[in-house]
Write a protein that holds these residues in place. Structure first.
Motif, short mmCIF file in Angstrom:
data_model
loop_
_atom_site.label_atom_id
_atom_site.label_comp_id
_atom_site.label_asym_id
_atom_site.label_seq_id
_atom_site.Cartn_x
_atom_site.Cartn_y
_atom_site.Cartn_z
N PRO A 62 13.14 -3.55 -14.75
CA PRO A 62 11.76 -4.01 -14.15
C PRO A 62 12.05 -5.06 -13.34
N PRO A 63 12.70 -5.74 -14.15
CA PRO A 63 13.59 -6.87 -13.23
C PRO A 63 14.08 -6.75 -12.31
N SER A 64 15.39 -5.46 -11.91
CA SER A 64 15.50 -5.41 -11.08
C SER A 64 14.95 -4.44 -9.85
N LEU A 65 13.72 -4.11 -10.17
CA LEU A 65 12.77 -3.65 -9.36
C LEU A 65 12.39 -4.59 -8.05
N ILE A 66 11.86 -5.45 -8.92
CA ILE A 66 10.92 -6.69 -8.38
C ILE A 66 12.06 -7.58 -7.66
N ARG A 67 13.28 -7.54 -8.30
CA ARG A 67 14.17 -8.56 -7.81
C ARG A 67 13.88 -6.87 -6.25
N TRP A 68 14.67 -6.22 -5.67
CA TRP A 68 14.58 -5.47 -4.65
C TRP A 68 13.52 -5.38 -3.73
N ILE A 69 12.21 -5.68 -4.90
CA ILE A 69 10.89 -5.73 -3.75
C ILE A 69 11.10 -7.15 -3.11
N THR A 70 11.22 -7.89 -3.88
CA THR A 70 10.88 -9.29 -3.09
C THR A 70 11.95 -10.00 -2.24
N GLY A 71 13.84 -9.14 -2.66
CA GLY A 71 14.26 -9.39 -1.39
C GLY A 71 14.05 -8.34 -0.17
N PHE A 72 13.81 -7.79 -0.28
CA PHE A 72 12.83 -6.48 1.01
C PHE A 72 12.09 -7.48 1.85
N LEU A 73 10.51 -7.85 1.24
CA LEU A 73 9.34 -8.78 1.50
C LEU A 73 10.57 -10.06 2.57
N TRP A 74 11.50 -10.79 1.25
CA TRP A 74 12.12 -11.87 2.21
C TRP A 74 12.82 -12.11 3.34
N PHE A 75 12.97 -10.56 3.76
CA PHE A 75 13.53 -10.20 5.44
C PHE A 75 12.95 -9.43 6.17
N HIS A 76 11.85 -8.84 5.44
CA HIS A 76 10.89 -8.35 6.16
C HIS A 76 9.38 -9.38 6.57
N PRO A 77 9.76 -10.73 6.11
CA PRO A 77 7.73 -11.05 5.82
C PRO A 77 6.47 -10.94 6.44
N THR A 78 6.91 -10.24 7.51
CA THR A 78 5.84 -9.68 8.40
C THR A 78 5.41 -9.08 8.69
N VAL A 79 4.47 -8.67 8.98
CA VAL A 79 4.37 -6.93 9.62
C VAL A 79 2.92 -7.26 10.66
N THR A 80 2.07 -6.45 11.90
CA THR A 80 1.41 -6.46 12.50
C THR A 80 -0.15 -5.61 11.73
N CYS A 81 -1.17 -6.46 11.70
CA CYS A 81 -2.50 -6.28 11.34
C CYS A 81 -3.75 -5.99 11.91
N ARG A 82 -3.37 -5.22 12.42
CA ARG A 82 -4.94 -5.66 14.07
C ARG A 82 -6.38 -5.00 13.16
N PRO A 83 -7.57 -5.81 14.27
CA PRO A 83 -8.51 -5.55 13.29
C PRO A 83 -9.62 -3.97 13.41
N LYS A 84 -10.10 -3.85 13.12
CA LYS A 84 -11.12 -2.27 13.21
C LYS A 84 -12.06 -3.03 14.78
N VAL A 85 -12.18 -3.58 14.77
CA VAL A 85 -13.16 -4.26 16.02
C VAL A 85 -12.19 -4.68 16.95
N PRO A 86 -11.68 -4.46 18.56
CA PRO A 86 -11.04 -5.55 19.03
C PRO A 86 -11.59 -6.35 20.05
N THR A 87 -11.23 -7.34 19.59
CA THR A 87 -11.95 -9.00 20.70
C THR A 87 -12.77 -8.30 21.54
N GLU A 88 -12.33 -7.39 21.83
CA GLU A 88 -12.68 -7.16 23.66
C GLU A 88 -14.27 -7.14 23.43
N LEU A 89 -14.49 -5.70 22.33
CA LEU A 89 -15.61 -4.85 22.00
C LEU A 89 -16.66 -6.31 21.25
N ARG A 90 -16.37 -7.36 20.84
CA ARG A 90 -16.83 -8.27 20.33
C ARG A 90 -17.87 -9.18 21.15
N ARG A 91 -17.72 -8.71 22.59
CA ARG A 91 -17.99 -9.60 23.88
C ARG A 91 -19.18 -9.06 24.15
#
Length: 285
Positions: free
Chosen positions: A256-285
């Motif tokens: 388990p300690p090595s598992l969380i280290r590997w997952i932490t390492g992955f997210l350390w180098f990949h800290p963001t991801v695209t997360c789009r809304p269900k309702v696009p901005t243009e449809l809310r106007r």
């Protein structure tokens, strides 16, 4: 840097060894020490400012017959489409409301007090957590539709009440995708009628009842359009798949300690991801 080769270039230790004069065994030991030092450092990625949406998901792993759960959380500004990961947290046992509350409390307080909504699957107590903090709750639509697809798939013609199952699936998709509350009300009535049909299998009836009970949470992305809520946890689900792919190529996650280290390492180098809304901005106007 060996860690970059592992987590960015996606090379295994054996592949890295073949490209250098260092043995795989020596490289693995060096990699483990480097990863341990990395994980001892403070999380370097800044927390976004402004009103925030918390997206939550968990990954389960078994080690020597014992279950361990990694809790993943990401924060997204209401105005943006970028999800910023927090440091992952490992806990023994099943995913639960109690443990989710614990990991949320470990979140930096300056981030927690700016959260206005959460997005997660329907784990037990998810709604209670949202209500406890005064947050809007968006239940993951994809998890619901996947459950229904399993029971109502087009391949299952040799089962009872096939036509009814297809109508249940059609109505569920319509309920999750219409922006009109008036139309949603009509669809919900038809959905309930199918659930009351004596030919409807008990398991399917239970899903219909549960969906109608929490329909306002499945449709929070429409009733709170100003929050630009994603309707699913797909951003985290996709990241979970990438994490598992790295772990499957690695032999360093034996505890388990090595598992969380590997997952932490992955997210350390990949800290963001695209997360789009269900309702696009243009449809809310």
């Amino acid at each position: 840097m060996a860690l970059e080769k592992t987590f960015v270039e996606r090379l295994t230790i054996a592949q890295q060894s073949r490209r250098t004069s260092v043995s795989a065994n020596a490289l693995a030991k060096h990699h483990a020490r480097s990863l341990e030092r990395l994980c001892d450092r403070p999380w370097p990625h800044p927390i976004p400012g402004g009103h925030l949406i918390l997206v939550m998901d968990a990954i389960w792993f078994h080690h020597q017959g014992a279950l361990h759960t990694v809790y993943l959380m990401g924060l997204r500004r209401v105005e943006d489409d970028v999800l910023h990961f927090l440091r992952p947290i490992l806990r023994p046992g099943h995913e639960s409301q109690k443990r989710w509350r614990e990991v949320i409390e470990e979140m930096p307080i300056e981030a927690r007090r700016h959260i206005v909504a959460i997005v997660s699957d329907s784990f037990s107590g998810a709604g209670g957590i949202a209500r406890g903090y005064g947050w809007i709750f968006q239940r993951c639509q994809a998890h619901l539709l996947l459950r229904l697809s399993t029971l109502c798939g087009a391949n299952k013609r040799i089962i009872s009440w096939w036509e009814g199952r297809q109508e249940v699936k059609r109505l569920a998709y319509a309920l999750m995708n219409t922006r009109s509350e008036e139309k949603a009300s009509v669809l919900a009535h038809e959905f309930a009628t199918l659930g009351a049909d004596p030919r409807c299998p008990m398991r399917l009836r239970m899903i219909i009842t549960e969906t109608l009970r929490y329909l306002h949470e499945y449709r929070a992305c429409y009733t709170h359009p100003h929050l630009r809520l994603p309707a699913t946890t797909n951003a985290l689900e996709n990241t979970n798949g990438r994490i598992r792919a790295v772990l499957n190529r690695s032999r360093g996650c034996r505890t388990p300690p090595s598992l969380i280290r590997w997952i932490t390492g992955f997210l350390w180098f990949h800290p963001t991801v695209t997360c789009r809304p269900k309702v696009p901005t243009e449809l809310r106007r």
